[in-house]
Write a protein that holds these residues in place. Sequence first.
Motif, PDB file in Angstrom:
ATOM      1  N   UNK A 145      54.908  -6.210 103.211  1.00 39.58           N
ATOM      2  CA  UNK A 145      56.226  -6.713 102.826  1.00 39.58           C
ATOM      3  C   UNK A 145      56.127  -8.175 102.389  1.00 39.58           C
ATOM      4  N   UNK A 146      56.859  -8.515 101.326  1.00 40.83           N
ATOM      5  CA  UNK A 146      56.962  -9.902 100.889  1.00 40.83           C
ATOM      6  C   UNK A 146      58.272 -10.456 101.433  1.00 40.83           C
ATOM      7  N   UNK A 147      58.187 -11.477 102.287  1.00 37.36           N
ATOM      8  CA  UNK A 147      59.404 -12.009 102.893  1.00 37.36           C
ATOM      9  C   UNK A 147      60.136 -12.931 101.931  1.00 37.36           C
ATOM     10  N   UNK A 148      61.269 -13.469 102.383  1.00 39.61           N
ATOM     11  CA  UNK A 148      62.110 -14.278 101.498  1.00 39.61           C
ATOM     12  C   UNK A 148      61.450 -15.583 101.089  1.00 39.61           C
ATOM     13  N   UNK A 149      60.376 -15.979 101.793  1.00 41.19           N
ATOM     14  CA  UNK A 149      59.642 -17.187 101.424  1.00 41.19           C
ATOM     15  C   UNK A 149      58.505 -16.905 100.456  1.00 41.19           C
ATOM     16  N   UNK A 150      58.397 -15.629 100.041  1.00 34.92           N
ATOM     17  CA  UNK A 150      57.346 -15.260  99.095  1.00 34.92           C
ATOM     18  C   UNK A 150      56.009 -14.986  99.745  1.00 34.92           C
ATOM     19  N   UNK A 151      55.965 -14.945 101.076  1.00 32.06           N
ATOM     20  CA  UNK A 151      54.715 -14.694 101.793  1.00 32.06           C
ATOM     21  C   UNK A 151      54.602 -13.224 102.176  1.00 32.06           C
ATOM     22  N   UNK A 152      53.394 -12.687 102.107  1.00 32.67           N
ATOM     23  CA  UNK A 152      53.173 -11.285 102.447  1.00 32.67           C
ATOM     24  C   UNK A 152      52.956 -11.117 103.948  1.00 32.67           C
ATOM     25  N   UNK A 153      53.559 -10.050 104.481  1.00 34.16           N
ATOM     26  CA  UNK A 153      53.379  -9.685 105.881  1.00 34.16           C
ATOM     27  C   UNK A 153      52.818  -8.269 105.943  1.00 34.16           C
ATOM     28  N   UNK A 154      52.000  -8.016 106.958  1.00 33.19           N
ATOM     29  CA  UNK A 154      51.437  -6.676 107.149  1.00 33.19           C
ATOM     30  C   UNK A 154      51.820  -6.170 108.535  1.00 33.19           C
ATOM     31  N   UNK A 155      52.384  -4.976 108.566  1.00 31.58           N
ATOM     32  CA  UNK A 155      52.799  -4.355 109.824  1.00 31.58           C
ATOM     33  C   UNK A 155      52.228  -2.942 109.897  1.00 31.58           C
ATOM     34  N   UNK A 156      52.039  -2.451 111.114  1.00 27.83           N
ATOM     35  CA  UNK A 156      51.488  -1.108 111.319  1.00 27.83           C
ATOM     36  C   UNK A 156      52.538  -0.216 111.967  1.00 27.83           C
ATOM     37  N   UNK A 181      69.891  -5.490  74.415  1.00 26.16           N
ATOM     38  CA  UNK A 181      69.659  -6.551  75.389  1.00 26.16           C
ATOM     39  C   UNK A 181      70.203  -6.074  76.735  1.00 26.16           C
ATOM     40  N   UNK A 182      69.512  -6.447  77.795  1.00 24.93           N
ATOM     41  CA  UNK A 182      69.921  -5.991  79.123  1.00 24.93           C
ATOM     42  C   UNK A 182      71.214  -6.667  79.564  1.00 24.93           C
ATOM     43  N   UNK A 183      72.028  -5.924  80.279  1.00 27.85           N
ATOM     44  CA  UNK A 183      73.256  -6.484  80.834  1.00 27.85           C
ATOM     45  C   UNK A 183      73.019  -6.984  82.257  1.00 27.85           C
ATOM     46  N   UNK A 184      71.771  -6.907  82.711  1.00 26.34           N
ATOM     47  CA  UNK A 184      71.453  -7.313  84.071  1.00 26.34           C
ATOM     48  C   UNK A 184      70.963  -8.758  84.096  1.00 26.34           C
ATOM     49  N   UNK A 185      71.014  -9.342  85.270  1.00 20.38           N
ATOM     50  CA  UNK A 185      70.534 -10.711  85.460  1.00 20.38           C
ATOM     51  C   UNK A 185      69.173 -10.656  86.142  1.00 20.38           C
ATOM     52  N   UNK A 186      68.185 -11.257  85.526  1.00 26.67           N
ATOM     53  CA  UNK A 186      66.851 -11.318  86.111  1.00 26.67           C
ATOM     54  C   UNK A 186      66.723 -12.596  86.924  1.00 26.67           C
ATOM     55  N   UNK A 187      66.389 -12.442  88.199  1.00 25.88           N
ATOM     56  CA  UNK A 187      66.202 -13.607  89.066  1.00 25.88           C
ATOM     57  C   UNK A 187      64.844 -14.228  88.751  1.00 25.88           C
ATOM     58  N   UNK A 188      64.860 -15.493  88.318  1.00 27.84           N
ATOM     59  CA  UNK A 188      63.600 -16.126  87.905  1.00 27.84           C
ATOM     60  C   UNK A 188      62.796 -16.593  89.116  1.00 27.84           C
ATOM     61  N   UNK A 189      61.650 -17.197  88.840  1.00 25.70           N
ATOM     62  CA  UNK A 189      60.729 -17.578  89.914  1.00 25.70           C
ATOM     63  C   UNK A 189      61.321 -18.626  90.853  1.00 25.70           C
ATOM     64  N   UNK A 190      62.352 -19.340  90.376  1.00 23.68           N
ATOM     65  CA  UNK A 190      63.003 -20.340  91.218  1.00 23.68           C
ATOM     66  C   UNK A 190      64.194 -19.772  91.991  1.00 23.68           C
ATOM     67  N   UNK A 191      64.469 -18.458  91.784  1.00 20.72           N
ATOM     68  CA  UNK A 191      65.587 -17.835  92.465  1.00 20.72           C
ATOM     69  C   UNK A 191      66.914 -18.027  91.756  1.00 20.72           C
ATOM     70  N   UNK A 192      66.875 -18.393  90.471  1.00 17.79           N
ATOM     71  CA  UNK A 192      68.088 -18.654  89.704  1.00 17.79           C
ATOM     72  C   UNK A 192      68.390 -17.527  88.723  1.00 17.79           C
TER      73      UNK A 192
END
Length: 280
Positions: free
Chosen positions: A203-214, A101-112
């Motif tokens: 890039x996916x920002x902290x709000x879960x939205x994708x951004x595109x930069x050149x 079993x993993x010793x790591x914590x997986x951040x779920x879709x709610x950020x928990x």
Amino acid sequence: MKTYLKLLPLTLLILFSSCSTAHKKVPYMVDAETIPTEVLAKVASAADPVISAGDLLNIEVTGSDMVGVSLFNKGKYVALDGTITQSNANNTLSSGSPEKSTLYYLVDKNGDIEFPIIGKLQVGGLTKSQIVDVVQNAIYPKYIKEKPAVDVRLMNFRVTVLGAVKSPGVIESKTERMNFLEAIASAGDLDIKGQRENIMLIRTNENGQREIHRLNLNDKEILLSPYFNLQQNDIIYVQPNESAAHAAWQLNPVVNATITIVGGISSILALVVGIANLVK
């Protein structure tokens, strides 16, 4: 013949101009040494990554009372003799091998994350230093008498490099840091046919939205770009330049066959005309 001689200088000028233009598109960060030192000094260093859903965290709690804080470390248990072990004696499979079993914590879709004893902790959108405060405040003074030390590490800092590079793929960093040039170097550098002046960063920002930069590798200003330092899960796409696109373009097989036949007939006619001129 005189007409051809008149056109020769113009042809050579166009040829050398094309070579010169192409040469300027190859080097990286042209004239970077002209950027003032004080300007470079003001560029922000890589910030702590902001944690988001899907991240894997390693959180270790330590203190003078190691038996007391061991309850808050995933995978650690206190044996009957008071020693701290990495696995529970009863946590074995029927075959006798330790349960995986993993010793790591997986951040779920709610950020928990699900933290021992405490339960759910909200960590999404926080930096590592902020998570340290959250864990410390959740443990002390409710469960232990001394404020513990908390170490938080992001275990899956990775970026993806695709397109006209020599070794496209997913690149992982154990230091939780990676800049744009390091990612390109880890992908084996750009292919000679890669477009250097218009590289896409997704890039996916902290709000879960994708951004595109050149980004432009030819431009020295890339060293000052806010996107020079990458974030986990960034995607870099290097599109092929015009020469690569032309090489990949294919005619319809029927049209291609027709051109081949016409070319062959033209060659034969040219040969016949040449022979006829020799006979005269």
